[in-house]
Design an enzyme around this catalytic site. Structure first.
Site, PDB file in Angstrom:
ATOM      1  N   ARG B  44       1.527   3.077  -7.355  1.00  0.00           N
ATOM      2  CA  ARG B  44       2.789   2.679  -7.120  1.00  0.00           C
ATOM      3  C   ARG B  44       4.047   2.449  -7.431  1.00  0.00           C
ATOM      4  NH1 ARG B  44       6.444   1.789  -2.939  1.00  0.00           N
ATOM      5  NH2 ARG B  44       7.261   2.670  -2.769  1.00  0.00           N
ATOM      6  N   SER B 113       1.073   8.628   5.271  1.00  0.00           N
ATOM      7  CA  SER B 113       1.014   7.337   5.826  1.00  0.00           C
ATOM      8  C   SER B 113       1.380   7.658   7.481  1.00  0.00           C
ATOM      9  CB  SER B 113       2.280   6.542   5.453  1.00  0.00           C
ATOM     10  OG  SER B 113       2.170   6.594   4.110  1.00  0.00           O
ATOM     11  N   LYS B 141       8.896  -2.619   0.868  1.00  0.00           N
ATOM     12  CA  LYS B 141       8.651  -1.099   0.268  1.00  0.00           C
ATOM     13  C   LYS B 141       9.863  -0.940   1.317  1.00  0.00           C
ATOM     14  CE  LYS B 141       6.478   2.868   1.089  1.00  0.00           C
ATOM     15  NZ  LYS B 141       7.366   3.646   2.268  1.00  0.00           N
TER      16      LYS B 141
END
Lengths: 215, 215
Positions: B44, B113, B141
């Protein structure tokens, strides 16, 4: 992916996410710019999550599918494939054109940004056209390099021997200069996306380009 | 894309671009975390251009190809396909899992998610597992929503009826709580990527998870 459209780079609109605000705003700006004579439309929205980019891509494909205007997606192969775009444009730090070709097939249009003499070496056989720039300084692309100027535009366009479009700070007043220095067309962002009348702005730049091309 | 690996979500490492700094740093962190018992590795790196992300993906694929550890790419279908990853994880604002499935085929692992009861409705037939969170508040995040807490983790995991992994602010001290509230595993970012000894950190969290799972 099968384009079949002619590669006419004379007036290449790069849609700006911030100036157009929404996918619908992008489509509306593109519609007006096409009425004004724009020949390529690129979706470029790194600020948007991909769901929103894909929504814009579907709208633009719908708008351009029965026209001669090329629809290019910046960077994202998956969005180009899902929306049925004509091609993909990549920068030097994006996925290599040889990989883009693997996904998109022989008929897709693949563009590469070239901003220096050194980067001429990165133009492989899968590149159909190059974007040369930024020719002038620009505020709409924060990660663009230093301005290359008209002299380097001329040098790179000659050396590359490929169709090319000048990009970076181009508007009605300097578009013809780019053509006279070797560009086959001009890529425009804020001079169309930020104009009160995108159709009139596109038409004025197109006229400047066509006049310069015909000399 | 053919995974063939078992879906073991017990210790799911999400590699963080800022903490790992480089593609090589990511691969090194992943290698140590796998030695510590990590069962899934996700790339990511939205902060990185795609060329750099692809370089990381090739390194991670090389590391994980002969192991049982799943290799998942966040968001980017093209990078997953080019690197031969086992699957893709998408958020609510990314490309819809049904499109991801079109590209990746029936054997790929697709994660989504889910951060609220409302988002339970977005779980379609192409979703193989869900990431529930952020369970606790997180700094890694920036666009993560408000913390859902252990109560909502339990509710969502039950209602979804799919394999799930808890994510968001999880470390050695709270991993077992997540398992006791319905998680099949925990996704960890900074508690491994930011640890002095990623192998020891992974092993400690894995033990907490396994102990809680065996009760």
């Amino acid at each position: 992916m099968k384009s079949g459209k002619k590669l006419d780079l004379s007036l290449y609109l790069v849609l700006d996410a911030n100036l157009c605000k929404t996918p619908e705003g992008m489509a509306e700006t593109a519609r007006k710019a096409v009425e004004g004579g724009c020949t390529v439309v690129q979706l470029r929205a790194p600020e948007w999550k991909k769901k929103k980019q894909l929504r814009a891509a579907f709208l633009l494909k719908e708008l351009l599918k029965d026209t001669d205007v090329l629809f290019i997606v910046d960077d994202h192969i998956d969005i180009a494939l899902l929306s049925g775009a004509d091609g993909v444009h990549v920068g030097q730090e994006d996925i290599d054109p040889k990989y883009v070709r693997q996904f998109l097939g022989p008929d897709a249009v693949i563009g590469l940004s070239v901003g220096s003499i050194k980067e001429l070496n990165t133009i492989g056989p899968d590149v159909d056209y190059i974007g040369i720039g930024p020719v002038f300084s620009t505020k709409t692309k924060v990660d663009a390099g230093a301005a290359v100027g008209l002299g380097l535009l001329e040098y790179i366009s000659k050396e590359a021997g490929l169709p090319n479009v000048a990009i970076g700070g181009i508007n009605q007043s300097n578009a013809a200069d780019c053509i006279r220095h070797g560009a086959d067309g001009v890529a425009v962002v804020s001079a169309i996306c930020g104009a009160e009348d995108p159709k009139a702005a596109a038409a004025a730049i197109k006229k400047a380009v066509n006049d310069a091309l015909s000399i």
